[in-house]
Design an enzyme around this catalytic site. Structure first.
Site, PDB file in Angstrom:
ATOM      1  N   LYS A  22       0.823  -1.213   0.000  1.00 25.71           N
ATOM      2  CA  LYS A  22       0.000   0.000   0.000  1.00 25.71           C
ATOM      3  C   LYS A  22       0.856   1.262   0.000  1.00 25.71           C
ATOM      4  O   LYS A  22       0.634   2.178  -0.799  1.00 25.71           O
ATOM      5  CB  LYS A  22      -0.912   0.006   1.230  1.00 25.71           C
ATOM      6  CG  LYS A  22      -1.599   1.343   1.510  1.00 25.71           C
ATOM      7  CD  LYS A  22      -2.375   1.292   2.801  1.00 25.71           C
ATOM      8  CE  LYS A  22      -3.006   2.634   3.132  1.00 25.71           C
ATOM      9  NZ  LYS A  22      -2.047   3.607   3.685  1.00 25.71           N
ATOM     10  N   ASN A  23       1.857   1.317   0.891  1.00 24.24           N
ATOM     11  CA  ASN A  23       2.634   2.544   1.023  1.00 24.24           C
ATOM     12  C   ASN A  23       3.525   2.805  -0.185  1.00 24.24           C
ATOM     13  O   ASN A  23       3.876   3.953  -0.460  1.00 24.24           O
ATOM     14  CB  ASN A  23       3.457   2.506   2.312  1.00 24.24           C
ATOM     15  CG  ASN A  23       2.586   2.608   3.561  1.00 24.24           C
ATOM     16  OD1 ASN A  23       1.460   3.093   3.489  1.00 24.24           O
ATOM     17  ND2 ASN A  23       3.088   2.149   4.685  1.00 24.24           N
ATOM     18  N   ARG A  97      -4.979  10.697   2.459  1.00 22.44           N
ATOM     19  CA  ARG A  97      -3.714  11.309   2.856  1.00 22.44           C
ATOM     20  C   ARG A  97      -2.658  11.170   1.769  1.00 22.44           C
ATOM     21  O   ARG A  97      -1.838  12.068   1.565  1.00 22.44           O
ATOM     22  CB  ARG A  97      -3.214  10.674   4.160  1.00 22.44           C
ATOM     23  CG  ARG A  97      -1.972  11.374   4.664  1.00 22.44           C
ATOM     24  CD  ARG A  97      -1.631  11.059   6.084  1.00 22.44           C
ATOM     25  NE  ARG A  97      -0.503  11.888   6.520  1.00 22.44           N
ATOM     26  CZ  ARG A  97      -0.590  13.134   6.929  1.00 22.44           C
ATOM     27  NH1 ARG A  97      -1.759  13.720   6.978  1.00 22.44           N
ATOM     28  NH2 ARG A  97       0.477  13.808   7.285  1.00 22.44           N
ATOM     29  N   ASP A 121      -5.598   8.260   8.648  1.00 24.53           N
ATOM     30  CA  ASP A 121      -5.810   7.729   9.981  1.00 24.53           C
ATOM     31  C   ASP A 121      -5.739   8.824  11.037  1.00 24.53           C
ATOM     32  O   ASP A 121      -4.905   9.729  10.955  1.00 24.53           O
ATOM     33  CB  ASP A 121      -4.742   6.678  10.317  1.00 24.53           C
ATOM     34  CG  ASP A 121      -5.005   5.346   9.628  1.00 24.53           C
ATOM     35  OD1 ASP A 121      -6.177   5.067   9.339  1.00 24.53           O
ATOM     36  OD2 ASP A 121      -4.047   4.605   9.395  1.00 24.53           O
ATOM     37  N   MET A 341       6.225   7.744  17.247  1.00 31.00           N
ATOM     38  CA  MET A 341       5.887   8.698  16.199  1.00 31.00           C
ATOM     39  C   MET A 341       4.499   9.309  16.331  1.00 31.00           C
ATOM     40  O   MET A 341       4.295  10.467  16.000  1.00 31.00           O
ATOM     41  CB  MET A 341       6.037   8.026  14.828  1.00 31.00           C
ATOM     42  CG  MET A 341       7.469   7.621  14.516  1.00 31.00           C
ATOM     43  SD  MET A 341       7.654   7.026  12.833  1.00 31.00           S
ATOM     44  CE  MET A 341       9.382   6.504  12.864  1.00 31.00           C
TER      45      MET A 341
END
Length: 435
Positions: A22-23, A97, A121, A341
């Site tokens: 996905k990323n 995003r 998210d 993070m």
């Protein structure tokens, strides 16, 4: 809002092929805007976020042709920049995003960009500063309309430069690299992200005619070129899905083989799960997880409690901390999970506690998990998925629990996991999708 009804307690068995990453997909798809020539991409995952980005590109005038279940061709020879001014564009971009990464290609090729504040998210603050500081270093003029939350960027005269990124942001690095490949002169990018997905993007751009060196390190050198051409690209398997399947196998005492995992691109992910006591057998590019009744969390050499923390690559990816946390609930031993993070990513543990897990949420970033060693199995409850990774963690918990669970808001899971219910049901799970 759709839901999953999950019957827990089944042991799964069989082989599963991880989806495309996905990323990586969100970066690679935006890169098709850099050239008027055809770009063919293979192993594109059929997930909500990726499909929405493909739809957005199509609305912008990119010619999209589906060649097969996981293959598409893209031709951006007639991009409609007027569409960027329409409310429909701003609305669709703000719901995704990954849409922020269209800015780099738009600036590089057309000298202009516009975007509303991206969604994604709700896992804490996710600032955009790295992207825009990078564009400004290249000479772009930036304006943020705070009232309407719209970014306006003029990048007609981008020029290469030296820049030290304030954080090793993966999407920020990708965006700046795509803007710099056609900027005038040389760009030196230090403290760049170097994840395998970023390496894939740079390799693809080089095949298109870009001149990027230092790929795989945190110091990139980019010589600007006048134009880029077409190419063909195959995406990596999704490392987050691979890690999710490892955790699932351990929690449900299942025997699962993950096919074509490209183990050499997984970094410390396999070893981190081994430290959780999970047995992994590497067979070429396949990972076999045998059925285990018990698995014991290691301690540090001095006997102190193991800490699993996220870090920039080649450290442990933050997207798998939720999986480590839920997997630890049925291990023997204790682990401290430290999510550095994002300050809201651990808030889903209240659902696991309701299921019977022993977890102490120390603060927004740290949770101590006391493993139950299967002496007290989790029990099925009704719960809501807050984000992609927490959603799959709750699904893993439900599959290991006694009784039946219902997980609401599974649209979050669908954003990142391709037909997850059908694929796991093929291994023996009982997951029913409720409208």
């Amino acid at each position: 809002m759709a839901s999953f009804r999950v019957k827990g307690g089944n042991r799964l068995k069989g082989e599963i092929i991880p989806q495309g990453a996905k990323n990586e997909a969100l970066q690679i798809l935006c890169a098709v805007l850099l050239t008027p020539e055809e770009v063919t991409i293979h192993k594109i995952p059929n997930i909500r976020d990726v499909n929405k980005l493909i739809e957005l590109l199509s609305d912008m005038g990119v010619k999209v042709t589906k060649l097969g279940p996981e293959s598409y061709s893209f031709k951006a020879d007639e991009v409609n920049l007027d569409y960027l001014e329409k409310e429909d564009f701003l609305k669709k971009a703000s719901s995704l995003r990954g849409s922020v990464m269209i800015l780099g290609p738009l600036l590089a090729r057309f000298g202009t960009g516009k975007l509303s504040k991206p969604g994604g998210d709700k896992i804490g603050r996710r600032r955009m500063d790295t992207h825009f500081f990078g564009f400004q270093k290249l000479g772009a003029k930036f304006h943020y309309d705070s009232k309407n939350e719209i970014f306006h960027i003029d990048g007609k005269d981008l020029k290469g430069c030296y820049m030290l990124l304030d954080e090793a942001s993966v999407t920020g690095t990708a965006n700046i690299v795509m803007a710099a490949v056609m900027a005038e002169g040389k760009t030196t990018l230090y403290n760049a992200a170097c994840e395998p997905y970023l390496q894939q993007l740079c390799d693809m751009l080089n095949r298109m005619g870009a001149k990027i060196t230092g790929v795989g390190s945190n110091l990139l050198h980019i010589e600007g070129v006048d134009k880029l051409g077409g190419t063909e690209h195959k995406m990596l398997p999704d490392m987050i899905e691979i890690g999710s399947f490892i955790g699932l196998a351990a929690m449900t005492q299942s025997e699962i083989t993950i096919k074509d995992a490209q183990v050499d691109r997984l970094g410390i992910i396999p070893d981190t799960f081994r430290r959780m006591g999970i047995k992994l057998e590497i067979k070429g590019d396949d990972i076999h997880i045998p059925a285990q009744k018990h698995y014991e969390i290691e301690t540090f050499i001095d006997g102190s409690i193991l800490t699993v923390a996220d870090a920039i690559w080649p450290g442990f990816t933050p997207d798998l901390l939720s999986i480590v946390l839920v997997t630890a609930t049925q291990a023997k031993g204790t682990v401290l999970v430290h999510q550095k993070m994002f300050e809201s990513r651990l808030f889903f543990v209240d659902k696991l506690i309701d299921m019977g897990a022993q977890i102490i949420l120390c603060d927004p970033h740290r949770a101590t998990v006391i493993g139950l060693d299967r002496k007290y199995p989790l029990k099925g409850i009704r719960m809501t998925s807050p984000d992609i990774r927490a959603g799959v963690s709750l699904l893993i918990a439900a599959l290991s629990a006694t009784g039946t669970s219902v997980i609401d808001n599974i649209e979050q899971i669908d954003r990142g996991y391709q037909n997850i219910d059908e694929r796991l049901n093929a291994l023996g799970a009982e997951i029913e999708r409720l409208p």
